[in-house]
Motif scaffolding. Structure first.
Motif, PDB file in Angstrom:
ATOM      1  N   MET A 255       0.844  -1.175   0.000  1.00 21.98           N
ATOM      2  CA  MET A 255       0.000   0.000   0.000  1.00 21.98           C
ATOM      3  C   MET A 255       0.887   1.236   0.000  1.00 21.98           C
ATOM      4  SD  MET A 255      -2.791   1.242   2.855  1.00 21.98           S
ATOM      5  CE  MET A 255      -1.637   2.044   3.965  1.00 21.98           C
ATOM      6  N   ASN A 256       0.424   2.261  -0.682  1.00 26.32           N
ATOM      7  CA  ASN A 256       1.078   3.558  -0.656  1.00 26.32           C
ATOM      8  C   ASN A 256       0.207   4.543   0.096  1.00 26.32           C
ATOM      9  OD1 ASN A 256       3.160   2.562  -2.176  1.00 26.32           O
ATOM     10  ND2 ASN A 256       2.907   3.988  -3.868  1.00 26.32           N
ATOM     11  N   TYR A 257       0.818   5.650   0.485  1.00 26.25           N
ATOM     12  CA  TYR A 257       0.061   6.714   1.128  1.00 26.25           C
ATOM     13  C   TYR A 257       0.480   8.043   0.505  1.00 26.25           C
ATOM     14  CZ  TYR A 257       4.181   8.093   3.830  1.00 26.25           C
ATOM     15  OH  TYR A 257       5.418   8.543   4.195  1.00 26.25           O
ATOM     16  N   GLY A 258      -0.436   8.989   0.522  1.00 26.60           N
ATOM     17  CA  GLY A 258      -0.170  10.291  -0.075  1.00 26.60           C
ATOM     18  C   GLY A 258       0.333  11.310   0.919  1.00 26.60           C
ATOM     19  N   GLU A 259      -0.168  11.233   2.151  1.00 29.90           N
ATOM     20  CA  GLU A 259       0.192  12.259   3.137  1.00 29.90           C
ATOM     21  C   GLU A 259      -0.117  11.769   4.544  1.00 29.90           C
ATOM     22  OE1 GLU A 259      -0.763  17.000   4.011  1.00 29.90           O
ATOM     23  OE2 GLU A 259      -1.946  15.925   2.513  1.00 29.90           O
ATOM     24  N   ILE A 260       0.633  12.312   5.493  1.00 27.81           N
ATOM     25  CA  ILE A 260       0.342  12.136   6.914  1.00 27.81           C
ATOM     26  C   ILE A 260       0.233  13.530   7.503  1.00 27.81           C
ATOM     27  CG2 ILE A 260       1.189  11.305   9.142  1.00 27.81           C
ATOM     28  CD1 ILE A 260       2.898   9.260   7.494  1.00 27.81           C
ATOM     29  N   LYS A 261      -0.905  13.831   8.102  1.00 22.77           N
ATOM     30  CA  LYS A 261      -1.057  15.091   8.828  1.00 22.77           C
ATOM     31  C   LYS A 261      -0.973  14.760  10.312  1.00 22.77           C
ATOM     32  CE  LYS A 261      -3.790  17.702   5.531  1.00 22.77           C
ATOM     33  NZ  LYS A 261      -5.003  18.501   5.316  1.00 22.77           N
ATOM     34  N   LYS A 262      -0.070  15.415  11.011  1.00 22.11           N
ATOM     35  CA  LYS A 262       0.175  15.062  12.410  1.00 22.11           C
ATOM     36  C   LYS A 262      -0.638  15.879  13.404  1.00 22.11           C
ATOM     37  CE  LYS A 262       4.607  13.066  11.347  1.00 22.11           C
ATOM     38  NZ  LYS A 262       6.043  13.117  11.494  1.00 22.11           N
ATOM     39  N   THR A 263      -1.277  16.941  12.948  1.00 17.54           N
ATOM     40  CA  THR A 263      -2.155  17.743  13.810  1.00 17.54           C
ATOM     41  C   THR A 263      -3.342  18.232  12.982  1.00 17.54           C
ATOM     42  OG1 THR A 263      -0.777  19.688  13.424  1.00 17.54           O
ATOM     43  CG2 THR A 263      -0.381  18.469  15.473  1.00 17.54           C
ATOM     44  N   ASP A 264      -4.248  17.341  12.687  1.00 15.16           N
ATOM     45  CA  ASP A 264      -5.420  17.617  11.857  1.00 15.16           C
ATOM     46  C   ASP A 264      -6.624  17.870  12.774  1.00 15.16           C
ATOM     47  OD1 ASP A 264      -7.417  17.676   9.933  1.00 15.16           O
ATOM     48  OD2 ASP A 264      -7.147  15.615   9.290  1.00 15.16           O
ATOM     49  N   ILE A 265      -7.381  18.934  12.498  1.00 16.64           N
ATOM     50  CA  ILE A 265      -8.579  19.215  13.296  1.00 16.64           C
ATOM     51  C   ILE A 265      -9.855  19.147  12.470  1.00 16.64           C
ATOM     52  CG2 ILE A 265      -7.362  20.577  15.040  1.00 16.64           C
ATOM     53  CD1 ILE A 265      -8.452  23.102  13.565  1.00 16.64           C
ATOM     54  N   ALA A 266      -9.762  18.709  11.221  1.00 15.73           N
ATOM     55  CA  ALA A 266     -10.922  18.720  10.326  1.00 15.73           C
ATOM     56  C   ALA A 266     -11.594  17.365  10.157  1.00 15.73           C
ATOM     57  CB  ALA A 266     -10.507  19.246   8.950  1.00 15.73           C
ATOM     58  N   ASN A 267     -10.928  16.287  10.512  1.00 15.16           N
ATOM     59  CA  ASN A 267     -11.408  14.950  10.145  1.00 15.16           C
ATOM     60  C   ASN A 267     -11.666  14.065  11.357  1.00 15.16           C
ATOM     61  OD1 ASN A 267     -11.304  15.172   7.171  1.00 15.16           O
ATOM     62  ND2 ASN A 267      -9.163  15.616   7.590  1.00 15.16           N
ATOM     63  N   GLY A 268     -12.458  14.588  12.277  1.00 12.93           N
ATOM     64  CA  GLY A 268     -12.801  13.865  13.488  1.00 12.93           C
ATOM     65  C   GLY A 268     -12.679  14.770  14.690  1.00 12.93           C
ATOM     66  N   ILE A 269     -13.085  14.252  15.824  1.00  9.39           N
ATOM     67  CA  ILE A 269     -13.090  15.027  17.062  1.00  9.39           C
ATOM     68  C   ILE A 269     -11.664  15.308  17.546  1.00  9.39           C
ATOM     69  CG2 ILE A 269     -13.631  14.844  19.538  1.00  9.39           C
ATOM     70  CD1 ILE A 269     -16.046  15.582  17.961  1.00  9.39           C
ATOM     71  N   GLY A 270     -11.422  16.546  17.928  1.00  8.62           N
ATOM     72  CA  GLY A 270     -10.149  16.928  18.522  1.00  8.62           C
ATOM     73  C   GLY A 270      -9.009  16.982  17.529  1.00  8.62           C
ATOM     74  N   VAL A 271      -7.811  16.960  18.049  1.00  9.58           N
ATOM     75  CA  VAL A 271      -6.595  16.973  17.228  1.00  9.58           C
ATOM     76  C   VAL A 271      -6.248  15.529  16.892  1.00  9.58           C
ATOM     77  CG1 VAL A 271      -4.188  17.704  17.087  1.00  9.58           C
ATOM     78  CG2 VAL A 271      -5.815  19.059  18.421  1.00  9.58           C
ATOM     79  N   ARG A 272      -5.977  15.275  15.614  1.00  8.03           N
ATOM     80  CA  ARG A 272      -5.821  13.911  15.150  1.00  8.03           C
ATOM     81  C   ARG A 272      -4.586  13.762  14.266  1.00  8.03           C
ATOM     82  NH1 ARG A 272     -10.086  11.733  16.604  1.00  8.03           N
ATOM     83  NH2 ARG A 272      -9.807   9.842  15.401  1.00  8.03           N
ATOM     84  N   VAL A 273      -4.139  12.538  14.143  1.00  8.84           N
ATOM     85  CA  VAL A 273      -3.165  12.171  13.125  1.00  8.84           C
ATOM     86  C   VAL A 273      -3.977  11.567  11.987  1.00  8.84           C
ATOM     87  CG1 VAL A 273      -1.196  10.707  12.554  1.00  8.84           C
ATOM     88  CG2 VAL A 273      -1.354  11.750  14.826  1.00  8.84           C
ATOM     89  N   THR A 274      -3.742  12.062  10.785  1.00  7.15           N
ATOM     90  CA  THR A 274      -4.523  11.623   9.634  1.00  7.15           C
ATOM     91  C   THR A 274      -3.614  11.009   8.587  1.00  7.15           C
ATOM     92  OG1 THR A 274      -6.129  13.377  10.041  1.00  7.15           O
ATOM     93  CG2 THR A 274      -6.179  12.360   7.885  1.00  7.15           C
TER      94      THR A 274
END
Length: 178
Positions: free
Chosen positions: A1-20
């Motif tokens: 599997m490949n991945y495009g990006e890792i966001k380490k402080t995301d606040i848009a895709n779930g409750i609170g601060v997240r790793v995306t």
């Protein structure tokens, strides 16, 4: 599997601060997808043990609420197969953190139904590792920027443990999770 990006402080895709984690590969190709470059399964970088370790380290701080999987399409069978062992590692190291997954597929027809578009030998295990599933294809004509955690009004936010336990679709109760 490949991945495009890792966001380490995301606040848009779930409750609170997240790793995306944005996985690569999607066969759905929704009109006006916000992340169409990730349709290609070869887009981005390989998801290696080192990548897993990087994501796990990013989940460590106490202010991080959890992990969110997006894409691309995490529910593509080849992505599920790659993600299941990783999600077990997340659960073992961080049982207090929640796991959200965004999918253009629908739970009942694509994931749970025999012969469904995204059903494979690890789907039940994959679903059992999730807390929340945001399902449904993005539909440009139903786009609604006032919706929290989704882009179009047809998409649902599902409480996966309650749904699997009861056998009845249970929507996630945002008021109970703030």
């Amino acid at each position: 599997m490949n991945y495009g990006e890792i966001k380490k402080t995301d606040i848009a895709n779930g409750i609170g601060v997240r790793v995306t984690l944005f996985v690569s590969g999607c066969t759905r190709h929704c009109k006006n997808c916000f992340n169409a470059e990730t349709w290609d399964f070869n887009y981005g970088k390989p998801f290696t043990k080192e990548t897993e370790d990087e994501v796990l380290a990013a989940l460590a701080p106490g202010f991080i609420n959890g992990l969110t999987l997006l894409g691309g399409e995490p529910m593509e069978p080849q992505n599920q197969r790659a993600l299941v062992p990783f999600l077990h590692r997340v659960r073992k190291l961080y049982p207090e953190k929640d796991i959200w997954c965004y999918s253009g597929s629908t739970l009942e027809t694509d994931m749970l139904k025999d012969g469904g578009r995204n059903r494979c030998e690890v789907t039940d295990e994959f679903l059992s590792l999730l807390d929340v599933l945001v399902d449904g294809a993005f539909v440009d004509e139903l786009k609604d920027i006032s919706l929290r955690f989704r882009g179009s009004s047809n998409q649902r936010i599902i409480d996966v443990p309650k749904t699997l336990q009861s056998g009845e679709l249970t929507l996630w109760d945002e008021r109970a999770n703030i």
